[in-house]
Design a protein around this motif. Structure first.
Motif, PDB file in Angstrom:
ATOM      1  N   LEU A  18      79.706 -50.740 -72.398  1.00 33.46           N
ATOM      2  CA  LEU A  18      79.863 -51.668 -73.522  1.00 33.46           C
ATOM      3  C   LEU A  18      79.419 -51.010 -74.827  1.00 33.46           C
ATOM      4  O   LEU A  18      80.134 -51.060 -75.842  1.00 33.46           O
ATOM      5  CB  LEU A  18      79.017 -52.925 -73.241  1.00 33.46           C
ATOM      6  CG  LEU A  18      78.781 -53.886 -74.402  1.00 33.46           C
ATOM      7  CD1 LEU A  18      80.061 -54.612 -74.766  1.00 33.46           C
ATOM      8  CD2 LEU A  18      77.697 -54.896 -74.069  1.00 33.46           C
ATOM      9  N   GLU A  19      78.279 -50.362 -74.802  1.00 29.70           N
ATOM     10  CA  GLU A  19      77.761 -49.744 -76.030  1.00 29.70           C
ATOM     11  C   GLU A  19      78.591 -48.533 -76.470  1.00 29.70           C
ATOM     12  O   GLU A  19      78.740 -48.270 -77.658  1.00 29.70           O
ATOM     13  CB  GLU A  19      76.302 -49.337 -75.836  1.00 29.70           C
ATOM     14  CG  GLU A  19      75.378 -50.542 -75.700  1.00 29.70           C
ATOM     15  CD  GLU A  19      73.904 -50.185 -75.696  1.00 29.70           C
ATOM     16  OE1 GLU A  19      73.093 -51.108 -75.600  1.00 29.70           O
ATOM     17  OE2 GLU A  19      73.554 -48.977 -75.780  1.00 29.70           O
ATOM     18  N   ARG A  21      81.797 -48.233 -75.968  1.00 29.91           N
ATOM     19  CA  ARG A  21      83.109 -48.722 -76.436  1.00 29.91           C
ATOM     20  C   ARG A  21      83.004 -49.465 -77.758  1.00 29.91           C
ATOM     21  O   ARG A  21      83.950 -49.453 -78.545  1.00 29.91           O
ATOM     22  CB  ARG A  21      83.697 -49.675 -75.387  1.00 29.91           C
ATOM     23  CG  ARG A  21      84.199 -49.025 -74.104  1.00 29.91           C
ATOM     24  CD  ARG A  21      84.756 -50.141 -73.252  1.00 29.91           C
ATOM     25  NE  ARG A  21      85.191 -49.835 -71.909  1.00 29.91           N
ATOM     26  CZ  ARG A  21      86.406 -49.411 -71.569  1.00 29.91           C
ATOM     27  NH1 ARG A  21      87.292 -49.178 -72.514  1.00 29.91           N
ATOM     28  NH2 ARG A  21      86.735 -49.219 -70.314  1.00 29.91           N
ATOM     29  N   ASP A  22      81.878 -50.145 -77.992  1.00 28.56           N
ATOM     30  CA  ASP A  22      81.752 -51.063 -79.137  1.00 28.56           C
ATOM     31  C   ASP A  22      81.789 -50.291 -80.453  1.00 28.56           C
ATOM     32  O   ASP A  22      80.923 -49.455 -80.732  1.00 28.56           O
ATOM     33  CB  ASP A  22      80.434 -51.842 -79.011  1.00 28.56           C
ATOM     34  CG  ASP A  22      80.337 -52.946 -80.057  1.00 28.56           C
ATOM     35  OD1 ASP A  22      80.632 -52.688 -81.248  1.00 28.56           O
ATOM     36  OD2 ASP A  22      79.962 -54.063 -79.687  1.00 28.56           O
ATOM     37  N   ASN A  24      81.020 -51.093 -83.320  1.00 27.64           N
ATOM     38  CA  ASN A  24      79.855 -51.268 -84.191  1.00 27.64           C
ATOM     39  C   ASN A  24      78.606 -50.565 -83.667  1.00 27.64           C
ATOM     40  O   ASN A  24      77.621 -50.447 -84.373  1.00 27.64           O
ATOM     41  CB  ASN A  24      79.555 -52.766 -84.367  1.00 27.64           C
ATOM     42  CG  ASN A  24      80.676 -53.469 -85.104  1.00 27.64           C
ATOM     43  OD1 ASN A  24      81.107 -53.002 -86.154  1.00 27.64           O
ATOM     44  ND2 ASN A  24      81.165 -54.554 -84.543  1.00 27.64           N
ATOM     45  N   GLN A  26      78.929 -47.634 -81.331  1.00 25.99           N
ATOM     46  CA  GLN A  26      79.216 -46.255 -80.905  1.00 25.99           C
ATOM     47  C   GLN A  26      78.986 -45.215 -82.007  1.00 25.99           C
ATOM     48  O   GLN A  26      78.857 -44.029 -81.710  1.00 25.99           O
ATOM     49  CB  GLN A  26      80.650 -46.136 -80.358  1.00 25.99           C
ATOM     50  CG  GLN A  26      81.701 -46.441 -81.385  1.00 25.99           C
ATOM     51  CD  GLN A  26      83.125 -46.174 -80.918  1.00 25.99           C
ATOM     52  OE1 GLN A  26      84.015 -46.096 -81.719  1.00 25.99           O
ATOM     53  NE2 GLN A  26      83.374 -46.052 -79.642  1.00 25.99           N
TER      54      GLN A  26
END
Ligand SMILES: O=P(O)(O)OC[C@H]1O[C@H](OP(=O)(O)OP(=O)(O)O)[C@H](O)[C@@H]1O
Ligand SMILES: O=c1cc[nH]c(=O)[nH]1
Ligand SMILES: [Mg+2]
Length: 218
Positions: A18-19, A21-22, A24, A26
């Motif tokens: 998740l982190e 891909r995100d 805001n 990455q």
């Protein structure tokens, strides 16, 4: 080719994905690299469960304990440059492994950046004969860099067993590797995405892993 999909079960791999891909989160390069390292550690732990172990009697201060360690020599290998933090995660777990490095880069056939060839220039590897080879690359988009890297490594010997590990693989790359890799290859992917865009980037993917880890290149 036996394939393991590691985000199918609840684990911290899901949060790290998740982190990564995100859009805001990455761009924090330190966190992005660390999430790749941490994912590498968790994938390495999963692979460690299918290796062969040998028993060793070890002297403790109070007696002899029967312990176990991997029976085979492990060679960790990666494809430069995005593979470096992923490689570090594997090395944190297999701390006494031997190591190999291969470079692979895309050369686009024209300015539209659609058709490309993958070339390898640099290779540093120990002899691979009868060893367990783990090739770690966070992104498998078309699968061509992995194929080219694997073929370059095979010039350094014949491993008894090969594990390919990635953070995000496209369905196309999995199908491609399935038809070009022999039976002793196992694929470990944290997550699978269905699509590639016209530049052969994984969609939704995470963008350019090498740039996110190390900054843009010319
Ligand atoms: O499956 P493919 O279509 O071959 O694409 C995947 C390759 O792309 C990325 O590297 P990249 O070429 O971006 O180089 P970099 O690590 O220097 O950024 C990635 O680390 C793979 O090696
Ligand atoms: O989606 C992709 C494809 C190639 N390289 C990357 O870093 N990401
Ligand atoms: Mg890149």
């Amino acid at each position: 080719m036996k394939t393991y999909y590691l985000d199918q079960k609840p684990s911290l791999i899901n949060k790290y994905l998740l982190e990564m891909r995100d859009v805001n989160i990455q761009n924090d390069r330190l966190r992005f690299r660390e999430n790749i390292v941490r994912t590498g550690e968790l994938v390495a732990y999963e692979i460690s469960k299918v290796l062969k172990y040998k028993e060793i009697e070890t002297q403790t201060p109070l007696g002899i304990a029967l312990c176990r360690k991997p029976a085979d020599t492990i060679v960790l290998s990666t494809i430069l440059r995005a593979g470096l933090p992923f490689h570090q995660g594997f090395l944190n777990m297999f701390d006494d492994a031997e190591n190999a490095f291969v470079s692979a880069y895309r050369e686009y056939d024209d300015d539209s950046h659609t058709d490309f060839h993958v070339y390898t220039e640099y290779i540093a590897s120990p002899c691979l004969d009868d060893k367990v080879l783990i090739i770690a690359d966070p992104m498998l988009a078309t699968g061509k860099s992995m194929e080219v890297g694997y073929r370059a490594l095979l010039k350094k010997g014949t491993p008894k067993e090969v594990h390919i590990a990635s953070v995000i693989a496209s369905t196309e790359a999995i199908e491609y590797l399935d038809q070009c890799m022999p039976d002793n290859v196992t694929l470990w992917v944290a997550s699978v995405d269905q699509k590639l865009n016209e530049h052969s980037y994984i969609v939704p993917g995470l963008g350019d892993a090498g740039d996110l880890a190390f900054g843009e290149k010319l």
